[in-house]
Scaffold this motif. Structure first.
Motif, short mmCIF file in Angstrom:
data_model
loop_
_atom_site.label_atom_id
_atom_site.label_comp_id
_atom_site.label_asym_id
_atom_site.label_seq_id
_atom_site.Cartn_x
_atom_site.Cartn_y
_atom_site.Cartn_z
N ILE A 59 9.62 1.08 -0.53
CA ILE A 59 8.47 0.78 -1.31
C ILE A 59 7.30 0.42 -0.61
O ILE A 59 7.35 -0.36 0.43
N GLY A 60 6.07 1.02 -0.76
CA GLY A 60 4.85 0.83 -0.14
C GLY A 60 4.00 0.01 -0.75
O GLY A 60 4.03 -0.68 -1.91
N LEU A 61 2.75 -0.21 -0.21
CA LEU A 61 1.43 -0.92 -0.50
C LEU A 61 0.81 0.04 -1.55
O LEU A 61 0.08 -0.73 -2.35
N THR A 62 0.75 1.17 -1.49
CA THR A 62 0.02 1.98 -2.24
C THR A 62 0.10 1.85 -3.79
O THR A 62 -1.11 1.62 -4.05
N PRO A 63 1.04 1.55 -4.36
CA PRO A 63 0.93 1.56 -5.83
C PRO A 63 0.21 0.12 -6.28
O PRO A 63 -0.61 0.08 -7.26
N TYR A 64 0.67 -0.97 -5.52
CA TYR A 64 0.05 -2.17 -5.75
C TYR A 64 -1.73 -2.12 -5.46
O TYR A 64 -2.32 -2.53 -6.20
N ALA A 65 -2.03 -1.47 -4.26
CA ALA A 65 -3.52 -1.36 -3.86
C ALA A 65 -4.05 -0.38 -5.04
O ALA A 65 -5.15 -0.72 -5.84
N LEU A 66 -3.30 0.65 -5.58
CA LEU A 66 -3.93 1.35 -6.92
C LEU A 66 -4.20 0.69 -8.03
O LEU A 66 -5.23 0.90 -8.61
N LEU A 67 -3.29 -0.57 -8.51
CA LEU A 67 -3.48 -1.48 -9.60
C LEU A 67 -4.84 -2.22 -9.20
O LEU A 67 -5.60 -2.31 -10.32
N CYS A 68 -4.87 -2.75 -7.94
CA CYS A 68 -6.09 -3.46 -7.70
C CYS A 68 -7.42 -2.55 -7.75
O CYS A 68 -8.32 -2.94 -8.46
N SER A 93 -3.11 4.23 4.64
CA SER A 93 -2.70 4.26 5.72
C SER A 93 -1.83 3.54 6.28
O SER A 93 -1.06 4.04 7.22
N PHE A 94 -1.76 2.26 5.98
CA PHE A 94 -0.18 1.42 6.19
C PHE A 94 1.14 2.24 5.86
O PHE A 94 1.86 2.23 6.73
N ASP A 95 1.05 2.87 4.63
CA ASP A 95 2.09 3.45 4.26
C ASP A 95 2.39 4.74 5.10
O ASP A 95 3.56 4.87 5.45
N ILE A 96 1.50 5.44 5.44
CA ILE A 96 1.50 6.69 6.23
C ILE A 96 2.11 6.27 7.72
O ILE A 96 2.97 6.88 8.29
N LEU A 97 1.28 5.08 8.18
CA LEU A 97 1.61 4.71 9.50
C LEU A 97 3.31 4.05 9.42
O LEU A 97 4.24 4.58 10.16
#
Length: 695
Positions: free
Chosen positions: A381-390, A368-372
C-alpha cells in the motif's frame, strides 16, 4: 490556512503511527549466510521481526526439505532483492526461472510451541513454502518451466508453530512472467497478536480508502449528471474510480479475496491499466480547472502516449512489465507539468489556486514516492490514496469557499432586490402613464432614425455608379448589397481623358452608419486626386498620406483596389492596398491579382507598387470585397475564394450577366437561413468580343 496545516500534521501523525508496527520490531536482526539468530527474542504480544538479509539461493532447482545429499549452493540473496542481475561465480542470473530459497531461524526454548504468525508479501510470480519440512502454503503453482507454472501474486498471513529451536524455512519460487522475480517486500515473523492487529489495520485502512474513493467517485458522477458543463467534476470522478480500482487490485488485492478464481493475468493487466489511465485523467482534470494556463496540445500528447502504453497490455506480461519504466518517466513529466500549470495559475491570481497548489504538492509528492518505491521493488500500500483523501479535503474547502462567496453575493443581491422592489412599488402607481410617455418618445425617435437611414441609403446609392454603366469596349456589371441600410463598401468607375477607364473599390472597417461615414471621407479624398495622378501606385500613396494627415485621430483604415484599363493599348495597370486577391479570367486560365501594399491608414510612407499586363477580347475581371468571401453558412463554413474562382471558370463561355447572376444565386443558396455578416460588393468587367459580320 494555519488550521488546515494543523489538520494535515495530525493526519500525517496518525498515518505514520498506523504504519509503524510497534517499537519492539527487531531491525538489527538479519539473516547472515542463511542463518537468523533470534534466541534473545521473546515473542511477546508486541514483538515482530523482519526476515531480511542473506538467504541461501539455489537457482534453477526446486529442493524439497529435508535436503538429502549435497546441494550446490548458488550463493546468498539479500531479501527482499530480486535475483535478476545478481552475479554468482561470474554468471549473471536471468530475470526468469525458478529458485529455492532457504533460511534457518534459531529461537529460544520458550518460543518452541508458541503460536506465531508469518507474513509473506507479494512474491513474483508463484511460490510455495515449507517450515521444518511441512508445507505451510503458497500462491499459484510454481513450475519447472513456463508451461507448467501458474502465476498468482498476493500477500498472505500464515500460522507458524515452531516444533524445534531451529526453524528451517524453504521457498520454491518461479517467475516466467514478471520483470522482477522473488520477494517484493520483507517477510515478517511475529507474535500472533501483533500480526493479527497489523492484518486488521491493513485491511481496515485499505477497505476504508476503497470505500471512500468509490463513494467520492459516485458522488462526483452525480454532481456531473446535474451540471454537465463542469467537465472538471467528470474527470475528477473518473480519477477517483481509477484509483479505487487500482487499490482493489494492489496491496491486499481484495478482488482476489472476493473472487478467488479470478484470472490472474487479467487482474494484473487491470492493475496496470488503472495506472496508465489515472495519470492522463488527472492532467485532463487540471486542464479543465486552469484552461488558460495549460496547453491542449500537451494534454493530447499525454493522452496519446498513455493510450500507446495501454495497448502494450495486450502483449505478454513479461514484455509490458519492462515497458513500465517508460511510463514512469512520462508520469514524472506530467506531474511536473501539472505543478507548472498550478504555479502559473497562482501567479495569475486564479481563485483558490494557492490552496489547490498545497493539495497538489502533497498528492504529487505521494505519487512520486510511490513510483520511486515501486521502481525499487518495494510494493504494498502506498501514500497516494491517503494523499488523495487530503487532496479531496482541500477541494471541499475550495468548494466551501465558493459556496460561501455565492451566499454573500446572494445576500447582496437580495438587499439590492429589496431596494429595487421598494423603488418599483413607488413607480407602479404611475407606471401606465410613464410607459405610455416613454413608448411615444421611443417610437418618435425610432421613426426619425428610420427616416434618416432611408435618406442616407438613397444618398449612398446616388453617389455610387449604377448598374449598366458602359465604356466601350468594356462591359460592366455591378452588385452592391450592404448588411444594413448603409454600408462601408465604396466603388467608383470613370474614364480618364487619355482613354483609360479607372476602377476603384474600397472596404472600410466595420459596417453600418460608422462605416458609411468613413466611405464619405474616402470618396471625398479620392475625388480630389483621381483625375490628376496617372500611376496607380502614386495614387495609393497620395490617398494614404491624405487620410493620415486629415483623419489620423479617427483611425480610418480601409483596403482598396485600383485598376486602370488602357483601351487603346490593351494594357492593364493595378495596385492593391491590403485588399483581398482579385480574379482575372483569360482564355481558360485564371490569374490572381495579389496585394501590392498594406491597407491604407495604418501608417505614413507606406510603399505601394504597380503591376501591369495585357488584356484581350473576352477577358474578364472580378473585383469584390471580403464580404463575399467571408459569408458563412449554417455549419460556419465560409463561401471562400475557391467557389468564386470555380463559378467564373465554369461560366467563362456564358454572357457576363449570367456569370454575376450565378455568383449571387450560389451565394444565396450557400448562405441559407444565415444572416448576412458584412457588406457585399462585386464589379464584373468584360472586354467585349467584336461581333462577327456576315457578307
Amino acid at each position: 490556512m494555519r488550521k488546515f496545516f494543523s489538520i494535515v500534521a495530525i493526519a500525517t501523525a496518525v498515518f505514520v503511527t498506523s504504519n509503524c508496527q510497534n517499537p519492539d520490531i527487531g531491525d538489527s536482526y538479519r539473516f547472515r549466510q542463511g542463518v537468523l539468530d533470534a534466541r534473545e527474542i521473546n515473542f511477546k504480544e508486541t514483538t515482530a521481526i523482519d526476515l531480511q538479509g542473506e538467504w541461501e539461493l539455489y537457482f534453477d532447482e526446486f529442493h524439497y526439505p529435508p535436503f538429502h545429499g549435497k546441494k550446490e549452493l548458488t550463493g546468498y540473496l539479500a531479501i527482499p532483492n530480486s535475483w535478476q542481475g545478481e552475479e554468482y561465480g561470474g554468471i549473471e542470473l536471468p530475470r526468469t526461472g525458478k529458485a529455492t530459497l532457504r533460511g534457518f531461524i534459531h529461537i529460544n526454548e520458550q518460543t518452541v510451541g508458541q503460536e506465531l504468525r508469518i507474513y509473506i508479501p507479494d512474491v513474483a510470480s508463484s511460490y510455495r513454502f515449507f517450515a521444518n519440512g511441512v508445507l505451510i502454503g503458497g500462491q499459484g503453482k510454481p513450475g519447472i518451466n513456463q508451461f507448467d507454472d501458474t502465476p498468482r501474486i498476493k500477500s498472505r498471513y500464515y500460522t507458524l508453530i515452531p516444533d524445534a529451536e531451529v526453524v528451517e524455512l524453504v521457498f520454491h519460487i518461479a517467475n516466467y512472467e514478471n520483470n522482477f522475480g522473488g520477494f517484493w517486500g520483507q517477510p515478517i515473523l511475529g507474535n500472533k497478536y501483533i500480526m493479527d492487529r497489523e492484518k486488521m489495520l491493513a485491511n481496515g485502512r485499505e477497505l476504508f480508502l476503497l470505500g471512500a474513493l468509490s463513494l467520492i467517485g459516485l458522488y462526483h458522477f452525480g454532481l456531473y449528471f446535474y451540471k454537465r458543463k463542469e467537465t472538471s467534476i467528470f474527470y475528477f470522478a473518473i480519477f477517483c474510480v481509477l484509483l479505487g480500482i487500482r487499490l482493489a487490485f494492489t496491496g491486499e488485492r481484495y478482488i482476489l479475496e472476493l473472487f478467488p478464481r479470478f484470472h490472474w493475468p487479467t487482474a494484473f493487466r487491470i492493475e496496470f491499466a488503472s495506472y496508465y489511465f489515472a495519470v492522463p485523467t488527472f492532467l485532463l482534470f487540471i486542464h479543465s480547472l486552469f484552461p488558460e494556463e495549460s496547453k491542449i496540445k500537451h494534454v493530447r500528447r499525454a493522452l496519446v502516449a498513455s493510450t500507446i502504453f495501454a495497448f502494450t497490455l495486450f502483449l505478454p506480461i513479461s514484455v509490458f512489465t519492462i515497458l513500465l519504466y517508460g511510463f514512469q518517466i512520462l508520469a514524472f513529466l506530467i506531474i511536473g507539468y501539472v505543478i507548472h500549470i498550478n504555479l502559473k495559475a497562482v501567479i495569475a491570481s486564479r481563485p483558490n489556486s494557492k490552496l489547490f497548489l498545497v493539495g497538489l504538492l502533497i498528492l504529487a509528492f505521494s505519487v512520486s514516492f510511490d513510483i520511486l518505491k515501486h521502481s525499487l521493488n518495494s510494493r504494498g500500500i502506498g501514500l497516494t490514496p491517503y494523499a488523495l483523501l487530503c487532496f479531496i479535503f482541500i477541494q471541499s474547502l475550495i468548494l466551501s469557499s465558493r459556496i460561501a462567496n455565492a451566499f454573500v453575493r446572494a445576500e447582496e443581491l437580495a438587499e439590492s432586490l429589496k431596494i429595487s422592489n421598494e423603488s418599483l412599488l413607488a413607480v407602479t402607481e404611475n407606471l401606465e402613464q410613464i410607459v405610455s410617455e416613454r413608448t411615444y418618445q421611443l417610437n418618435s425617435s425610432l421613426g426619425r432614425i428610420k427616416k434618416d437611414l432611408l435618406l442616407a441609403k438613397k444618398i449612398q446609392q446616388k453617389i455610387l455608379p449604377e448598374d449598366g454603366i458602359k465604356f466601350s469596349p468594356l462591359k460592366i456589371h455591378l452588385y452592391f448589397q450592404p448588411q444594413d441600410e448603409v454600408g462601408g463598401d465604396f466603388y467608383d468607375i470613370f474614364e480618364l481623358d487619355n482613354g483609360i477607364v479607372r476602377f476603384f473599390i474600397a472596404d472600410a472597417t466595420g459596417h453600418g452608419i460608422q462605416a458609411a461615414l468613413y466611405t464619405m471621407a474616402i470618396k471625398s479624398e479620392y475625388e480630389a486626386i483621381k483625375r490628376f495622378i496617372t500611376k496607380t501606385d502614386d495614387l495609393m500613396n497620395h490617398l494614404n498620406q491624405k487620410i493620415q494627415n486629415k483623419f489620423s485621430g479617427l483611425k480610418i483604415v480601409f483596403s482598396g483596389f485600383l485598376l486602370d484599363i488602357d483601351t487603346r493599348t490593351k494594357t492593364v495597370y493595378y495596385s492593391s492596398a491590403g485588399h483581398p486577391n482579385q480574379i482575372f479570367q483569360s482564355k481558360g486560365s485564371q490569374i490572381i491579382l495579389n496585394r501590392t501594399g498594406n491597407i491604407i491608414g495604418l501608417r505614413k510612407d507606406q510603399p505601394y507598387t504597380q503591376k501591369q499586363f495585357s488584356i484581350a477580347e473576352g477577358d474578364r475581371f472580378l473585383l469584390f470585397t471580403d464580404g463575399m468571401l467571408e459569408q458563412k453558412n449554417e455549419t460556419r463554413e465560409e463561401f471562400g475564394m475557391d467557389r468564386m474562382q470555380k463559378i467564373v471558370s465554369d461560366f467563362e463561355s456564358k454572357e457576363s450577366e449570367r456569370v454575376l447572376a450565378e455568383l449571387v444565386i450560389q451565394l444565396f443558396l450557400f448562405q441559407g437561413k444565415e444572416e448576412q455578416e458584412d457588406d457585399q460588393t462585386v464589379i464584373l468587367i468584360e472586354w467585349e468580343k467584336e461581333k462577327e459580320t456576315t457578307t
